[in-house]
Motif scaffolding. Structure first.
Motif, PDB file in Angstrom:
ATOM      1  N   THR A   1      11.108  73.034  41.641  1.00 43.81           N
ATOM      2  CA  THR A   1      12.094  73.856  42.403  1.00 43.81           C
ATOM      3  C   THR A   1      11.595  74.724  43.891  1.00 43.81           C
TER       4      THR A   1
ATOM      5  N   ASP B   1      17.314  73.295  37.782  1.00 45.24           N
ATOM      6  CA  ASP B   1      16.314  73.025  38.745  1.00 45.24           C
ATOM      7  C   ASP B   1      17.132  72.711  40.453  1.00 45.24           C
TER       8      ASP B   1
ATOM      9  N   SER C   1      16.990  75.189  43.513  1.00 43.95           N
ATOM     10  CA  SER C   1      16.662  74.903  44.743  1.00 43.95           C
ATOM     11  C   SER C   1      17.683  75.104  45.878  1.00 43.95           C
TER      12      SER C   1
END
Length: 124
Positions: A114, A46, A50
């Motif tokens: 995300t 995640d 991101s």
């Protein structure tokens, strides 16, 4: 990532989009938080996904590819990983490979924790 980290990175990301005066500082702070998390949890898909969105939106597409390929290599099943990879590819010499990643992203669901990079298909 902890819910608090997800919330703060999301808040910064939204602030960057809502107020152009905050663009650079919000993305820098979001990147810093994600990198700090990755120091303690380097395999966090995640955070890598991101981070790829933040780097792409900052125009640092080659760096985004590194983070996103790591997430992919760790077995990500998050639509945003593949969407963000496609966005970064569209802005590098790997443009020809982007379509397959956009198609793969369309088959998956985005993770709740995300970010998705900005992409304007009409600009390309």
């Amino acid at each position: 990532m902890t819910p608090a980290l997800v919330a703060e990175v999301s808040r910064l990301y939204q602030a960057a989009w809502k107020d152009p005066a905050q663009w650079r500082s919000a993305l820098v702070r979001g990147e810093r938080l994600l990198r700090q998390h990755l120091e303690t949890e380097p395999d966090c898909v995640d955070a890598l996904t991101s981070l790829g969105a933040v780097l792409s939106d900052a125009g640092r597409h080659a760096e985004a590819l590194i983070a996103l390929r790591r997430a992919e290599g760790l077995g990500s099943t998050d639509a945003n990983t593949y969407y963000n990879l496609a966005v970064a590819m569209m802005n590098t010499s790997e443009r020809g490979e982007a379509r397959g990643y956009f198609e793969q992203a369309a088959l998956l669901e985005a993770g709740a924790g995300t970010l998705q990079a900005y992409f304007d298909p009409h600009a390309h």
